[in-house]
Design a protein around this motif. Structure first.
Motif, PDB file in Angstrom:
ATOM      1  N   LEU A  97      40.162  37.156  46.565  1.00 31.00           N
ATOM      2  CA  LEU A  97      41.440  36.550  46.216  1.00 31.00           C
ATOM      3  C   LEU A  97      41.651  36.771  44.724  1.00 31.00           C
ATOM      4  CD1 LEU A  97      43.599  35.020  47.776  1.00 31.00           C
ATOM      5  CD2 LEU A  97      42.468  32.899  47.148  1.00 31.00           C
ATOM      6  N   TYR A  98      42.778  37.372  44.378  1.00 33.53           N
ATOM      7  CA  TYR A  98      43.062  37.716  42.995  1.00 33.53           C
ATOM      8  C   TYR A  98      44.098  36.757  42.405  1.00 33.53           C
ATOM      9  CZ  TYR A  98      40.427  42.050  43.318  1.00 33.53           C
ATOM     10  OH  TYR A  98      39.420  42.971  43.450  1.00 33.53           O
ATOM     11  N   TYR A  99      43.773  36.263  41.225  1.00 32.36           N
ATOM     12  CA  TYR A  99      44.624  35.327  40.512  1.00 32.36           C
ATOM     13  C   TYR A  99      44.922  35.873  39.114  1.00 32.36           C
ATOM     14  CZ  TYR A  99      42.583  31.910  43.815  1.00 32.36           C
ATOM     15  OH  TYR A  99      42.142  31.237  44.924  1.00 32.36           O
ATOM     16  N   CYS A 100      46.026  35.449  38.565  1.00 31.50           N
ATOM     17  CA  CYS A 100      46.226  35.688  37.143  1.00 31.50           C
ATOM     18  C   CYS A 100      46.319  34.339  36.440  1.00 31.50           C
ATOM     19  CB  CYS A 100      47.438  36.564  36.867  1.00 31.50           C
ATOM     20  SG  CYS A 100      49.025  35.739  36.952  1.00 31.50           S
ATOM     21  N   ASN A 101      46.003  34.356  35.176  1.00 32.43           N
ATOM     22  CA  ASN A 101      46.049  33.140  34.367  1.00 32.43           C
ATOM     23  C   ASN A 101      45.906  33.558  32.916  1.00 32.43           C
ATOM     24  OD1 ASN A 101      45.681  30.371  33.401  1.00 32.43           O
ATOM     25  ND2 ASN A 101      45.124  29.897  35.522  1.00 32.43           N
ATOM     26  N   GLY A 102      46.042  32.616  32.045  1.00 33.41           N
ATOM     27  CA  GLY A 102      45.758  32.916  30.664  1.00 33.41           C
ATOM     28  C   GLY A 102      44.255  33.100  30.451  1.00 33.41           C
ATOM     29  N   VAL A 103      43.917  33.578  29.293  1.00 31.53           N
ATOM     30  CA  VAL A 103      42.513  33.687  28.918  1.00 31.53           C
ATOM     31  C   VAL A 103      42.331  32.924  27.611  1.00 31.53           C
ATOM     32  CG1 VAL A 103      40.618  35.215  28.318  1.00 31.53           C
ATOM     33  CG2 VAL A 103      42.304  35.934  30.034  1.00 31.53           C
ATOM     34  N   PRO A 104      41.677  31.777  27.607  1.00 27.19           N
ATOM     35  CA  PRO A 104      41.055  31.125  28.767  1.00 27.19           C
ATOM     36  C   PRO A 104      42.092  30.632  29.769  1.00 27.19           C
ATOM     37  CG  PRO A 104      41.041  29.665  26.871  1.00 27.19           C
ATOM     38  CD  PRO A 104      41.524  30.986  26.367  1.00 27.19           C
ATOM     39  N   SER A 105      41.630  30.270  30.937  1.00 26.48           N
ATOM     40  CA  SER A 105      42.501  29.899  32.058  1.00 26.48           C
ATOM     41  C   SER A 105      42.928  28.441  31.934  1.00 26.48           C
ATOM     42  CB  SER A 105      41.785  30.150  33.378  1.00 26.48           C
ATOM     43  OG  SER A 105      40.520  29.518  33.376  1.00 26.48           O
ATOM     44  N   ASP A 106      43.876  28.222  31.055  1.00 32.44           N
ATOM     45  CA  ASP A 106      44.295  26.851  30.766  1.00 32.44           C
ATOM     46  C   ASP A 106      45.362  26.327  31.705  1.00 32.44           C
ATOM     47  OD1 ASP A 106      43.985  27.339  27.176  1.00 32.44           O
ATOM     48  OD2 ASP A 106      42.540  26.621  28.665  1.00 32.44           O
ATOM     49  N   VAL A 162      38.155  39.885  35.726  1.00 31.74           N
ATOM     50  CA  VAL A 162      37.886  41.316  35.896  1.00 31.74           C
ATOM     51  C   VAL A 162      38.666  42.185  34.919  1.00 31.74           C
ATOM     52  CG1 VAL A 162      37.217  41.102  38.318  1.00 31.74           C
ATOM     53  CG2 VAL A 162      39.604  41.563  37.735  1.00 31.74           C
ATOM     54  N   ALA A 163      39.770  41.687  34.404  1.00 32.54           N
ATOM     55  CA  ALA A 163      40.561  42.463  33.449  1.00 32.54           C
ATOM     56  C   ALA A 163      41.387  41.508  32.604  1.00 32.54           C
ATOM     57  CB  ALA A 163      41.479  43.445  34.166  1.00 32.54           C
ATOM     58  N   ASP A 164      41.500  41.786  31.323  1.00 26.62           N
ATOM     59  CA  ASP A 164      42.326  40.948  30.471  1.00 26.62           C
ATOM     60  C   ASP A 164      43.057  41.804  29.442  1.00 26.62           C
ATOM     61  OD1 ASP A 164      39.309  40.659  29.351  1.00 26.62           O
ATOM     62  OD2 ASP A 164      40.735  40.552  27.665  1.00 26.62           O
ATOM     63  N   ILE A 165      44.155  41.242  28.964  1.00 28.61           N
ATOM     64  CA  ILE A 165      44.981  41.934  27.978  1.00 28.61           C
ATOM     65  C   ILE A 165      45.442  40.912  26.949  1.00 28.61           C
ATOM     66  CG2 ILE A 165      47.006  41.686  29.480  1.00 28.61           C
ATOM     67  CD1 ILE A 165      48.029  44.356  28.275  1.00 28.61           C
ATOM     68  N   SER A 166      45.265  41.228  25.700  1.00 23.87           N
ATOM     69  CA  SER A 166      45.661  40.298  24.642  1.00 23.87           C
ATOM     70  C   SER A 166      47.165  40.363  24.431  1.00 23.87           C
ATOM     71  CB  SER A 166      44.924  40.644  23.349  1.00 23.87           C
ATOM     72  OG  SER A 166      45.469  41.821  22.780  1.00 23.87           O
ATOM     73  N   PHE A 167      47.671  39.411  23.663  1.00 25.94           N
ATOM     74  CA  PHE A 167      49.104  39.431  23.368  1.00 25.94           C
ATOM     75  C   PHE A 167      49.461  40.639  22.513  1.00 25.94           C
ATOM     76  CE2 PHE A 167      49.264  38.066  18.944  1.00 25.94           C
ATOM     77  CZ  PHE A 167      48.025  37.492  18.761  1.00 25.94           C
ATOM     78  N   LYS A 168      48.437  41.283  21.921  1.00 20.01           N
ATOM     79  CA  LYS A 168      48.644  42.522  21.168  1.00 20.01           C
ATOM     80  C   LYS A 168      48.382  43.748  22.035  1.00 20.01           C
ATOM     81  CE  LYS A 168      47.569  40.635  16.606  1.00 20.01           C
ATOM     82  NZ  LYS A 168      46.729  40.778  15.389  1.00 20.01           N
ATOM     83  N   ASN A 169      48.175  43.522  23.342  1.00 19.57           N
ATOM     84  CA  ASN A 169      47.956  44.595  24.322  1.00 19.57           C
ATOM     85  C   ASN A 169      46.621  45.316  24.189  1.00 19.57           C
ATOM     86  OD1 ASN A 169      50.349  44.250  25.803  1.00 19.57           O
ATOM     87  ND2 ASN A 169      51.508  45.415  24.285  1.00 19.57           N
TER      88      ASN A 169
END
Length: 114
Positions: A92-101, A48-55
């Protein structure tokens, strides 16, 4: 090994707000794109939402304009501010990397109901 702990969920009425937090162990947090995923009852998990390492941030159409994602690279914590909550935000809300490794955490439950 990366460990993820989500928190901040709860019960909210429509129109209310919640803030989710995700603590990420390890030294990789600042190097990867991160995201918040939601699994609604009976549905597949979705980003639903993502943020890069550059924000740079992106939102799904379902939450755009209501949710905000940001990261604190000192605390290794990812946040999701959820405003104007609606019953369809329940899940249920989860966080993970993108992709979800990484292995998934337990998630944090958000229930929006009057």
């Amino acid at each position: 090994q990366v460990q993820i702990v989500e928190s901040g969920g709860g019960l909210a009425q429509p129109g209310e707000s919640l803030r989710l937090s995700c603590d990420v162990s390890g030294n990789i947090f600042t190097l990867v794109d991160m995201g918040w995923y939601r699994q609604a009852p009976g549905k597949r998990r979705e980003l639903v939402a993502d943020i890069s390492f550059k924000n740079n941030v992106h939102y799904s159409d379902s939450v755009k304009g209501r949710f905000s994602i940001w990261r604190d690279s000192v605390k290794n914590t990812l946040y999701l501010q959820m405003n104007s909550l609606q019953p369809r935000d329940t899940g249920l809300y989860y966080c993970n990397g993108v992709p979800s490794d990484w292995s998934w955490g337990e998630g944090t439950q958000v229930t929006v109901s009057s």
